[in-house]
Scaffold this motif. Structure first.
Motif, PDB file in Angstrom:
ATOM      1  N   UNK A 172       0.840  -1.211   0.000  1.00  0.00           N
ATOM      2  CA  UNK A 172       0.000   0.000   0.000  1.00  0.00           C
ATOM      3  C   UNK A 172       0.870   1.254   0.000  1.00  0.00           C
ATOM      4  N   UNK A 173       1.899   1.253   0.835  1.00  0.00           N
ATOM      5  CA  UNK A 173       2.800   2.405   0.889  1.00  0.00           C
ATOM      6  C   UNK A 173       3.506   2.610  -0.448  1.00  0.00           C
ATOM      7  N   UNK A 174       3.985   1.531  -1.053  1.00  0.00           N
ATOM      8  CA  UNK A 174       4.711   1.638  -2.320  1.00  0.00           C
ATOM      9  C   UNK A 174       3.825   2.221  -3.417  1.00  0.00           C
ATOM     10  N   UNK A 175       2.570   1.812  -3.461  1.00  0.00           N
ATOM     11  CA  UNK A 175       1.659   2.322  -4.490  1.00  0.00           C
ATOM     12  C   UNK A 175       1.514   3.838  -4.369  1.00  0.00           C
ATOM     13  N   UNK A 176       1.267   4.314  -3.160  1.00  0.00           N
ATOM     14  CA  UNK A 176       1.114   5.766  -2.970  1.00  0.00           C
ATOM     15  C   UNK A 176       2.430   6.505  -3.176  1.00  0.00           C
ATOM     16  N   UNK A 177       3.525   5.903  -2.722  1.00  0.00           N
ATOM     17  CA  UNK A 177       4.821   6.557  -2.838  1.00  0.00           C
ATOM     18  C   UNK A 177       5.201   6.776  -4.299  1.00  0.00           C
ATOM     19  N   UNK A 178       5.016   5.769  -5.123  1.00  0.00           N
ATOM     20  CA  UNK A 178       5.410   5.913  -6.516  1.00  0.00           C
ATOM     21  C   UNK A 178       4.417   6.760  -7.309  1.00  0.00           C
ATOM     22  N   UNK A 179       3.207   6.907  -6.790  1.00  0.00           N
ATOM     23  CA  UNK A 179       2.301   7.883  -7.382  1.00  0.00           C
ATOM     24  C   UNK A 179       2.871   9.286  -7.233  1.00  0.00           C
ATOM     25  N   UNK A 180       3.599   9.522  -6.149  1.00  0.00           N
ATOM     26  CA  UNK A 180       4.231  10.827  -5.936  1.00  0.00           C
ATOM     27  C   UNK A 180       5.513  11.020  -6.722  1.00  0.00           C
ATOM     28  N   UNK A 181       6.039   9.933  -7.328  1.00  0.00           N
ATOM     29  CA  UNK A 181       7.301  10.034  -8.053  1.00  0.00           C
ATOM     30  C   UNK A 181       7.147  10.097  -9.563  1.00  0.00           C
ATOM     31  N   UNK A 182       5.925   9.930 -10.073  1.00  0.00           N
ATOM     32  CA  UNK A 182       5.754   9.903 -11.529  1.00  0.00           C
ATOM     33  C   UNK A 182       5.926  11.283 -12.162  1.00  0.00           C
ATOM     34  N   UNK A 183       6.019  12.326 -11.353  1.00  0.00           N
ATOM     35  CA  UNK A 183       6.222  13.671 -11.908  1.00  0.00           C
ATOM     36  C   UNK A 183       7.686  13.968 -12.216  1.00  0.00           C
ATOM     37  N   UNK A 184       8.603  13.080 -11.855  1.00  0.00           N
ATOM     38  CA  UNK A 184      10.034  13.380 -11.970  1.00  0.00           C
ATOM     39  C   UNK A 184      10.455  13.766 -13.393  1.00  0.00           C
ATOM     40  N   UNK A 185      10.001  13.080 -14.474  1.00  0.00           N
ATOM     41  CA  UNK A 185      10.458  13.475 -15.810  1.00  0.00           C
ATOM     42  C   UNK A 185      10.065  14.889 -16.220  1.00  0.00           C
ATOM     43  N   UNK A 186       9.114  15.503 -15.515  1.00  0.00           N
ATOM     44  CA  UNK A 186       8.596  16.804 -15.938  1.00  0.00           C
ATOM     45  C   UNK A 186       9.378  17.987 -15.360  1.00  0.00           C
ATOM     46  N   UNK A 187      10.290  17.738 -14.427  1.00  0.00           N
ATOM     47  CA  UNK A 187      11.071  18.840 -13.861  1.00  0.00           C
ATOM     48  C   UNK A 187      11.943  19.492 -14.920  1.00  0.00           C
ATOM     49  N   UNK A 188      12.674  18.674 -15.692  1.00  0.00           N
ATOM     50  CA  UNK A 188      13.554  19.246 -16.700  1.00  0.00           C
ATOM     51  C   UNK A 188      12.769  19.960 -17.795  1.00  0.00           C
ATOM     52  N   UNK A 189      11.574  19.442 -18.128  1.00  0.00           N
ATOM     53  CA  UNK A 189      10.743  20.100 -19.142  1.00  0.00           C
ATOM     54  C   UNK A 189      10.269  21.467 -18.647  1.00  0.00           C
ATOM     55  N   UNK A 190       9.897  21.534 -17.371  1.00  0.00           N
ATOM     56  CA  UNK A 190       9.485  22.804 -16.776  1.00  0.00           C
ATOM     57  C   UNK A 190      10.635  23.808 -16.815  1.00  0.00           C
ATOM     58  N   UNK A 191      11.853  23.335 -16.504  1.00  0.00           N
ATOM     59  CA  UNK A 191      13.019  24.229 -16.517  1.00  0.00           C
ATOM     60  C   UNK A 191      13.303  24.742 -17.924  1.00  0.00           C
ATOM     61  N   UNK A 192      13.157  23.875 -18.931  1.00  0.00           N
ATOM     62  CA  UNK A 192      13.476  24.290 -20.301  1.00  0.00           C
ATOM     63  C   UNK A 192      12.394  25.187 -20.894  1.00  0.00           C
ATOM     64  N   UNK A 193      11.132  24.787 -20.720  1.00  0.00           N
ATOM     65  CA  UNK A 193      10.040  25.504 -21.400  1.00  0.00           C
ATOM     66  C   UNK A 193       9.604  26.766 -20.663  1.00  0.00           C
ATOM     67  N   UNK A 194       9.638  26.726 -19.335  1.00  0.00           N
ATOM     68  CA  UNK A 194       9.127  27.850 -18.561  1.00  0.00           C
ATOM     69  C   UNK A 194      10.233  28.778 -18.045  1.00  0.00           C
TER      70      UNK A 194
END
Length: 442
Positions: A258-280
């Motif tokens: 149960x913990x792993x499911x919720x934890x990795x739901x919080x980690x799926x945004x990681x690929x978008x950090x670099x896109x935010x830095x480049x585009x915004x």
């Protein structure tokens, strides 16, 4: 009667077996095996850095087709590949008398998709199209199919050859000492390749494939005693049923899932950090290289502290610290523009300092799972945890779409909330070593 609620919870069949079974003599070559595994992981990590999942891989996909839903498909390919195959391979690993041969084979094979990708990128003339993106995602899926098998075999070998109280030493030894060759190769090779008009991703992918393949050869040097022959003839089709049976038997494993499911739901945004830095924020190619170096350095420094913490105080506390630290990343990305305004681009690299904790999360989760069960069940429990990581990633394309529709800051708020909730959930987990130490004193 148990003295506490925690001891009552710990009294599950799997954990009782793990703690009361006769302890075998420690392998005579444990230190040799520890540093052999560390050298293997150092070599693998040097190659892995040239395909950093949080920066370079999504940046490549953005170079081909810039779309949030496509970028969000990367974690999906990751988890679909890693989740089911390890479950099907459990009985094979359990029956194999020397597990190092499976580890060597899977480690060597894990570089093959990137060697193929390098050939595709070179022969295609670096042309950008949806077809190239599709081939890339297919090869990413193949990569993670093999990597899931590699990860299960690695944790099985680690569980057999390295004591729980020395696995943190393996973590910091491989991560810290891997920092120096990683930064050397990054500084030497990456700027020239990534700064080309059409970025030289083919060279990056070739380097990745060769490094990962080379890491497999190192495993052959392990000194592993052969297990007793296993006369069982379990069918592969029964593996999934046995996996769910383990979940029914062990409440501690269910809580971890149960913990792993919720934890990795919080980690799926990681690929978008670099896109935010480049585009915004206007980040450029040279900024990406500095982000990679920052991320790699942070992982290594954290391992120096978290490895000993895990060895001394257990993996539950270590996991709690990892989650709380990683929750700083989305909060930092949120407040940075309001703090420094137009200078945000020049300070965004610091977000990869707390993000440097996230690569350590699976290692600590797997190490915790290994302590919940007997050695014979190590492949099963590792495969269950791998399977639990899959559901959040099914939503990752939707997360990418949400980033495009509502903006990265809105998604980052949700990430903060989920991560803080997961940190609170670690108090729900048990600490296996606490009961083990109590029995030793008794």
């Amino acid at each position: 009667m148990p003295d506490s609620l925690e001891e009552a919870t710990l009294a599950s069949p799997a954990l009782q077996a793990a703690e009361t079974e006769p302890r075998p003599e420690l392998p005579a070559h444990e230190t040799w095996n520890l540093w052999t595994l560390a050298l293997h992981q150092i070599t693998l990590r040097v190659g892995w850095t040239f395909k950093t999942e949080s920066i370079l891989v999504p940046a490549f996909l953005d170079t081909v087709i810039n779309a949030g839903w496509l970028r969000g498909s990367l974690p999906l390919a990751n988890r679909l590949g890693q989740s089911i195959p390890p479950v099907l391979a459990v009985e094979f690993l359990k029956r194999l008398r020397q597990k190092k041969w499976a580890l060597a084979g899977f480690a060597a094979a894990v570089g093959l998709p990137y060697l193929i990708l390098a050939v595709v990128w070179f022969t295609n003339g670096s042309r950008k199209s949806l077809a190239v993106a599709g081939v890339f995602l297919a090869l990413q899926f193949l990569f993670y199919v093999v990597y899931g098998l590699y990860q299960t075999s690695f944790n099985t070998v680690q569980g057999k050859l390295i004591r729980p109280s020395r696995r943190g030493q393996l973590l910091w030894g491989s991560t810290f000492w891997g920092l120096f060759p990683t930064i050397f190769f990054c500084q030497w090779l990456m700027p020239g390749w990534i700064s080309q008009p059409v970025p030289g991703f083919g060279y990056l992918f070739l380097f990745v494939g060769l490094s990962l393949a080379a890491s497999g050869a190192i495993v052959v040097a392990l000194c592993e005693p052969a297990d007793a022959p296993d006369g069982s003839q379990a069918q592969r089709r029964a593996n999934l049923a046995e996996t769910f049976a383990a979940l029914r038997r062990d409440k501690n494993l269910r809580r971890l899932v149960v913990l792993v499911i919720w934890l990795f739901l919080g980690l799926v945004t990681i690929p978008h950090y670099q896109a935010y830095a480049r585009k915004e924020l206007g980040a450029e190619a040279r900024d990406l290289v500095f982000m990679v170096i920052t991320h790699t350095t942070a992982v290594s420094i954290y391992s120096l502290f978290l490895g000993p913490v895990a060895d001394r105080w257990g993996n539950r506390l270590t996991l709690r610290l990892l989650i709380l630290g990683a929750a700083i990343a989305p909060a930092y990305a949120l407040v940075l523009p309001s703090l420094v305004g137009g200078l945000s681009r020049y300070w965004f690299w610091a977000v990869f300092i707390p993000l440097g904790l996230t690569p350590l999360v699976p290692t600590i989760v797997f190490n915790y799972a290994l302590e919940l069960c007997s050695r014979a069940e190590h492949p099963r429990y590792v495969s269950v945890v791998n399977l639990a990581m899959m559901p959040p990633f099914l939503l990752s394309p939707l997360v990418g779409t949400a980033v495009d529709a509502f903006g990265f800051p809105s998604v980052a708020v949700g990430t903060c909330i989920v991560m803080l909730g997961c940190a609170a959930m670690t108090f729900w987990l048990v600490e296996p070593r606490r009961l083990a130490h109590g029995r030793e004193r008794a």
